[in-house]
Design an enzyme around this catalytic site. Sequence first.
Site, PDB file in Angstrom:
ATOM      1  CB  CYS A  75      -0.887  -0.051   1.239  1.00 37.75           C
ATOM      2  SG  CYS A  75      -1.525   1.522   1.795  1.00 37.75           S
ATOM      3  CD  GLU A  76      -0.241   5.171  -4.020  1.00 33.65           C
ATOM      4  OE1 GLU A  76      -0.940   6.183  -4.153  1.00 33.65           O
ATOM      5  OE2 GLU A  76       0.319   4.599  -4.969  1.00 33.65           O
ATOM      6  CG  HIS A  77      -2.435   5.596   1.056  1.00 32.52           C
ATOM      7  ND1 HIS A  77      -3.675   5.107   0.706  1.00 32.52           N
ATOM      8  CD2 HIS A  77      -2.131   6.525   0.118  1.00 32.52           C
ATOM      9  CE1 HIS A  77      -4.103   5.732  -0.368  1.00 32.52           C
ATOM     10  NE2 HIS A  77      -3.185   6.593  -0.750  1.00 32.52           N
ATOM     11  CG  HIS A  78      -0.889   3.082   5.967  1.00 35.11           C
ATOM     12  ND1 HIS A  78      -2.069   2.957   5.278  1.00 35.11           N
ATOM     13  CD2 HIS A  78      -1.066   4.079   6.861  1.00 35.11           C
ATOM     14  CE1 HIS A  78      -2.946   3.836   5.740  1.00 35.11           C
ATOM     15  NE2 HIS A  78      -2.362   4.533   6.694  1.00 35.11           N
ATOM     16  CD  GLN A 116      -7.973  -4.401  -4.064  1.00 39.36           C
ATOM     17  OE1 GLN A 116      -7.606  -4.499  -2.894  1.00 39.36           O
ATOM     18  NE2 GLN A 116      -9.044  -5.020  -4.526  1.00 39.36           N
ATOM     19  CG  HIS A 144      -5.950  -3.551   1.533  1.00 39.31           C
ATOM     20  ND1 HIS A 144      -5.243  -2.691   0.735  1.00 39.31           N
ATOM     21  CD2 HIS A 144      -6.817  -4.205   0.719  1.00 39.31           C
ATOM     22  CE1 HIS A 144      -5.665  -2.811  -0.516  1.00 39.31           C
ATOM     23  NE2 HIS A 144      -6.626  -3.723  -0.548  1.00 39.31           N
ATOM     24  CB  CYS A 146      -2.948  -0.282   5.822  1.00 42.35           C
ATOM     25  SG  CYS A 146      -4.055  -0.348   4.405  1.00 42.35           S
TER      26      CYS A 146
END
Length: 186
Positions: A75-78, A116, A144, A146
Site C-alpha cells: 500500500c502506497e499510503h502505509h 488496489q 489489506h 493497513c
Amino acid sequence: MNDELSRNYRAILLGLGEDPDREGLRDTPKRAAKAMRYLCHGYAQSLEEIVNGALFDSDNDEMVMVKDIELYSLCEHHLLPFIGKAHVAYIPTGKVLGLSKIARIVDMFARRLQIQENLTREIAEAVQRVTGAAGVAVVIEAQHMCMMMRGVEKQNSVMSTSVMLGAFRESQSTRHEFLKLIKRSQ
C-alpha cells in the site's frame, strides 16, 4: 542505492527507539533494504520485457481467462502489504497472449507501491494495449494489512475492485459470463 536504503532503515530503527547495533538488529537495515528492493522490483520491469513477443495468432474470439492469480503488493499510503488474487479475462481479436504473461503483468504492477484501485486499472489497460482485445476484465480481491493490523483492525475485510473495458463494459451478457466464471454475482 542499497547503501542509502540501509542507512534509511537504520535511521528508522533509531527513530523507533531501537538500538540498531544490538545482535538481532545488526544486519536488519541491509536485509530490510534487500527485501524492499525485491518487493518493489516492478519498477525495474517494462511491459515490453514482460511480454517478450509472446503474442500468437489465433482465430479464437471467445473469452480467455486466468483466475486466482495470487498477488502481493505494498500500500502506497502505509507501506504495508495487501495480499489477494486477480482474475483477468480478455476477448481476442486475432492474437492471444502467452499464458504466463498475464500473471507476469499482474506481478509487474503489483510489485510497485500501489493502491488496489489503480492496480486493477493498470493491469486491464496493459492487457488491452498488448493484445488489442475486444474487451478486458480484471477483478482483484485483497486483504489489506493497513486495515487489519492498524486503524480499524478488521481481520475479515476483503476489498474488491473491478475494471471492465470494451465488450465487458458494453455488453451485460459478456460481463455476466465473466462474473459467473469467477463465481461472483452480477
